[in-house]
Design a protein around this motif. Sequence first.
Motif, PDB file in Angstrom:
ATOM      1  N   ASP A 239       1.022  -1.128  -0.013  1.00 49.08           N
ATOM      2  CA  ASP A 239       0.169  -0.039   0.039  1.00 49.08           C
ATOM      3  C   ASP A 239       0.803   1.249  -0.052  1.00 49.08           C
ATOM      4  O   ASP A 239       0.753   2.154   0.651  1.00 49.08           O
ATOM      5  CB  ASP A 239      -0.797   0.056   1.350  1.00 49.08           C
ATOM      6  CG  ASP A 239      -2.156   0.835   1.104  1.00 49.08           C
ATOM      7  OD1 ASP A 239      -2.426   1.465  -0.009  1.00 49.08           O
ATOM      8  OD2 ASP A 239      -2.507   1.124   2.264  1.00 49.08           O
ATOM      9  N   SER A 244       1.591   6.517   2.885  1.00 45.28           N
ATOM     10  CA  SER A 244       2.354   5.535   3.781  1.00 45.28           C
ATOM     11  C   SER A 244       3.609   5.968   3.965  1.00 45.28           C
ATOM     12  O   SER A 244       4.535   5.124   4.354  1.00 45.28           O
ATOM     13  CB  SER A 244       2.087   4.214   3.327  1.00 45.28           C
ATOM     14  OG  SER A 244       0.823   3.725   2.984  1.00 45.28           O
ATOM     15  N   ASP A 256       2.946   1.891   7.943  1.00 43.06           N
ATOM     16  CA  ASP A 256       1.566   1.215   7.612  1.00 43.06           C
ATOM     17  C   ASP A 256       1.805   0.025   6.538  1.00 43.06           C
ATOM     18  O   ASP A 256       0.911  -0.078   5.404  1.00 43.06           O
ATOM     19  CB  ASP A 256       0.806   2.193   6.705  1.00 43.06           C
ATOM     20  CG  ASP A 256       0.124   3.068   7.841  1.00 43.06           C
ATOM     21  OD1 ASP A 256       0.322   2.834   8.930  1.00 43.06           O
ATOM     22  OD2 ASP A 256      -0.898   3.930   7.557  1.00 43.06           O
ATOM     23  N   GLU A 258       0.541  -2.902   6.378  1.00 40.10           N
ATOM     24  CA  GLU A 258      -0.562  -3.910   6.777  1.00 40.10           C
ATOM     25  C   GLU A 258      -0.961  -4.747   5.453  1.00 40.10           C
ATOM     26  O   GLU A 258      -1.598  -5.894   5.742  1.00 40.10           O
ATOM     27  CB  GLU A 258      -1.575  -3.424   7.494  1.00 40.10           C
ATOM     28  CG  GLU A 258      -2.555  -2.583   6.559  1.00 40.10           C
ATOM     29  CD  GLU A 258      -3.040  -1.202   7.666  1.00 40.10           C
ATOM     30  OE1 GLU A 258      -2.997  -0.154   7.293  1.00 40.10           O
ATOM     31  OE2 GLU A 258      -3.582  -1.826   8.647  1.00 40.10           O
TER      32      GLU A 258
END
Length: 421
Positions: A239, A244, A256, A258
């Motif tokens: 992402d 980010s 970030d 994830e």
Amino acid sequence: MSNTVPAGYAPLNSDSLPQYLVNKLPTHLSLGGAPEQWTVTEVGDGNLNLVFIVEGTEKTIVVKQALPYVRAAGESWQLSLTRAFFEYNVLDIEAKVAGHSLVPQVYFYDQDMAIFAMEYLTPHIILRKELITGNTFASLAEDVGIFLAKTLFHTSDLGMNAEEKKALVSKFAVNHELCKITEDLIFTEPYFDAERNNWTTPDLDEDVHKVWQDEAMIQVAMRYKFKFMTEAQALLHGDLHSGSIMVTESETKVIDPEFGFMGPMAFDIGNYIGNLLMAYFSRPGWETDAASCEANQAYLLNQITTTWQVFVSHFTRLWNEKTQGEAYPTEIYQNGLGERALAHAQQEFFATLLEDTLVNAGLEINRRIIGFAGVADFKLIEDSQLRAQCERRALKLARELIVNAKEYREIAAIGQFAQSC
Ligand code: SR1
Ligand code: MG
């Protein structure tokens, strides 16, 4: 979709967090002062999680907790808590291969509570906000290029042991729920009249309807969806957009991850470049002065070229010096066919990667303009006509990148097309 919440899980808030931390913080990490005096602020403005800043008298940390649903959509869109596990694990691997100069430090992870605590980055600011403001950063392209080269090389069959790489594939395959979000939101929904789509209506209606009829573009999108789902080349951030990344004048930190999983390298690179291109096309929505708008756009195009060039040169260096990794083995190249053959193999590798990168950049632009998750660069332009004008130009470039990626042998050439939009 299973969504089992562990027995020990409870979402925290600013009142309950200090007491939770008292029992969890590693002993060497003292925030200073009594927990009742810590200042806790929930600052999460992303689509998924709770993010708290906890400030003691001596130290400040960030605490991130997953919710059992998508925050931006509410409880009707359930999502399991395992994403905290993946984020923690990707941060750990990224830090090992790229170092803490590019990745924040994590202090602890609590699986039951789907929570982890990490370094408070200050005075860093989210790159997207900075780009909207029109700020520029001297080391950004160098830093992101190196981050991409190190993370993608060292987690691929070029740079790591085959058995360990397959173990990574297996570990991150379980992140299928977040992959499914990407598969739906990036590769599928923008290409039909999906309920979650969200574009500037009515100004862009005609443009969006054209996209749904554009067979040439949709066929490529579907081909790249398949590649995304099947090409386990390297551990992706998953992402990597400008939201980010946190920056200061001299530092860049990637946060970030994830959505991390083992996927095609071009997805991360294309995602980032797609977001720089959206920053580029949104400039007229943020700048009234033509000269400074132009200068800022030139900066953004330069960022794209430099990021790619730094990525290629750093990745090539790692490849030339490689000591492990069974793809393009050293027995065949370094000790066999020799430098010329290796350079030829690399040239072909980067030509394919550039083509795939450009397609992924185009797909990222389409989804941010047509799909569920828009970007502030466009969404916060108040005048909807002006916004639609910026978005329309970006859609034009996106189509060009998706349909004609092969024609672009040099990344700088996309700047010329962008200017013509
Ligand atoms: C439901 S999540 C929507 C988007 O937010 C994340 O940042 C990813 O970009 C995802 O596609
Ligand atoms: Mg995020």
